[in-house]
Design a protein around this motif. Sequence first.
Motif, PDB file in Angstrom:
ATOM      1  N   ASN A   1       0.852  -1.175   0.000  1.00 60.72           N
ATOM      2  CA  ASN A   1       0.000   0.000   0.000  1.00 60.72           C
ATOM      3  C   ASN A   1       0.895   1.235   0.000  1.00 60.72           C
ATOM      4  OD1 ASN A   1      -1.303   2.250   1.872  1.00 60.72           O
ATOM      5  ND2 ASN A   1      -2.957   1.177   0.811  1.00 60.72           N
TER       6      ASN A   1
ATOM      7  N   LEU B   1       1.171   3.362   3.363  1.00 62.53           N
ATOM      8  CA  LEU B   1       1.984   2.696   4.384  1.00 62.53           C
ATOM      9  C   LEU B   1       3.454   2.677   4.004  1.00 62.53           C
ATOM     10  CD1 LEU B   1      -0.329  -0.314   5.352  1.00 62.53           C
ATOM     11  CD2 LEU B   1      -0.065   1.883   6.532  1.00 62.53           C
TER      12      LEU B   1
ATOM     13  N   LEU C   1       5.381   3.737  11.537  1.00 66.91           N
ATOM     14  CA  LEU C   1       5.159   2.296  11.365  1.00 66.91           C
ATOM     15  C   LEU C   1       5.233   1.556  12.694  1.00 66.91           C
ATOM     16  CD1 LEU C   1       7.080   1.589   8.037  1.00 66.91           C
ATOM     17  CD2 LEU C   1       4.602   1.509   8.404  1.00 66.91           C
TER      18      LEU C   1
ATOM     19  N   LYS D   1       2.257  -0.937  13.224  1.00 70.39           N
ATOM     20  CA  LYS D   1       2.514  -2.346  12.889  1.00 70.39           C
ATOM     21  C   LYS D   1       1.902  -3.359  13.855  1.00 70.39           C
ATOM     22  CE  LYS D   1       6.430  -2.746   9.759  1.00 70.39           C
ATOM     23  NZ  LYS D   1       7.838  -3.184   9.591  1.00 70.39           N
TER      24      LYS D   1
ATOM     25  N   MET E   1      -1.693  -3.991  12.691  1.00 67.11           N
ATOM     26  CA  MET E   1      -1.998  -4.286  11.292  1.00 67.11           C
ATOM     27  C   MET E   1      -2.385  -5.747  11.122  1.00 67.11           C
ATOM     28  SD  MET E   1       1.020  -2.402   9.130  1.00 67.11           S
ATOM     29  CE  MET E   1       1.304  -0.644   9.163  1.00 67.11           C
TER      30      MET E   1
ATOM     31  N   PHE F   1      -6.389  -0.314   4.248  1.00 63.62           N
ATOM     32  CA  PHE F   1      -5.343   0.115   3.329  1.00 63.62           C
ATOM     33  C   PHE F   1      -5.210  -0.966   2.246  1.00 63.62           C
ATOM     34  CE2 PHE F   1      -4.683   2.077   7.370  1.00 63.62           C
ATOM     35  CZ  PHE F   1      -4.133   3.324   7.130  1.00 63.62           C
TER      36      PHE F   1
ATOM     37  N   PHE G   1       2.475  10.612   9.740  1.00 67.14           N
ATOM     38  CA  PHE G   1       1.234   9.912   9.412  1.00 67.14           C
ATOM     39  C   PHE G   1       0.115  10.912   9.144  1.00 67.14           C
ATOM     40  CE2 PHE G   1      -2.329   7.003  11.081  1.00 67.14           C
ATOM     41  CZ  PHE G   1      -2.500   6.424   9.835  1.00 67.14           C
TER      42      PHE G   1
END
Length: 233
Positions: free
Chosen positions: A5, A8, A16, A20, A23, A46, A116
């Motif tokens: 994605n 990301l 991240l 993470k 996710m 995503f 972000f």
Amino acid sequence: MAAENHILSKLDASALALLKPHMRTISVEHGELLHGSSSEIEFAYFPRSCIISVLAGTDQGGTAETSIVGREGMIGSSTIHGITTSFADSIVQVAGEAVRIPAAEVHRAGRENESFRKTVALFDLSLLAQSQQSTACQALHQVENRAARWLMQCRRRLGSNDIRLTQEFFGQMLGVQRTTINLVERTLQNAGLIQIGRGRISIIDAKGLHAVSCDCYERIEKRYEELLGPLDD
């Protein structure tokens, strides 16, 4: 098929690290409702190898597609601001994989990480541009040109020339009757641009299909690249 994605992939290590642990890569099916109008948003999505249609509706039950989202973006971007009520329906147009993150964790990461927040804000600007251009396209351009533009957008967002799509759904997304979309598909196929299969459209000549599409395709993609950089083909 694209495996990543774009949003990301652009995040820094600190962003991240926040996301993470939360996710989950999931499979989504054609026609699956991810967010319903006026309903609670539990997760942001995503896409990696799927496409999501965003549909605005009326009280009478009609809907129209306002934008499509694939590997370039996300669904549920309002959750970064803590807004968890959906305004529109988000429906899986092309089945595939997506990364799913709980809405609360998207909001937390947005509070704590500027990278972000900025990336999501830029994507929202690109989505607004797509919606605005699509409105003009619907009103001003012929259905054959709109169909070519739409297929090129799907190709770009999937990273693939093969689009799993029924004729009925294709017509619904373009706002035309099945007889009209049947004629358009056959015209594009006879020109050697696409190949129609059972529940699938394969783009045979992307350059030729690009030439048939209206200039809305270039305008939408150019705006995205200005904001977030190019997608890898």
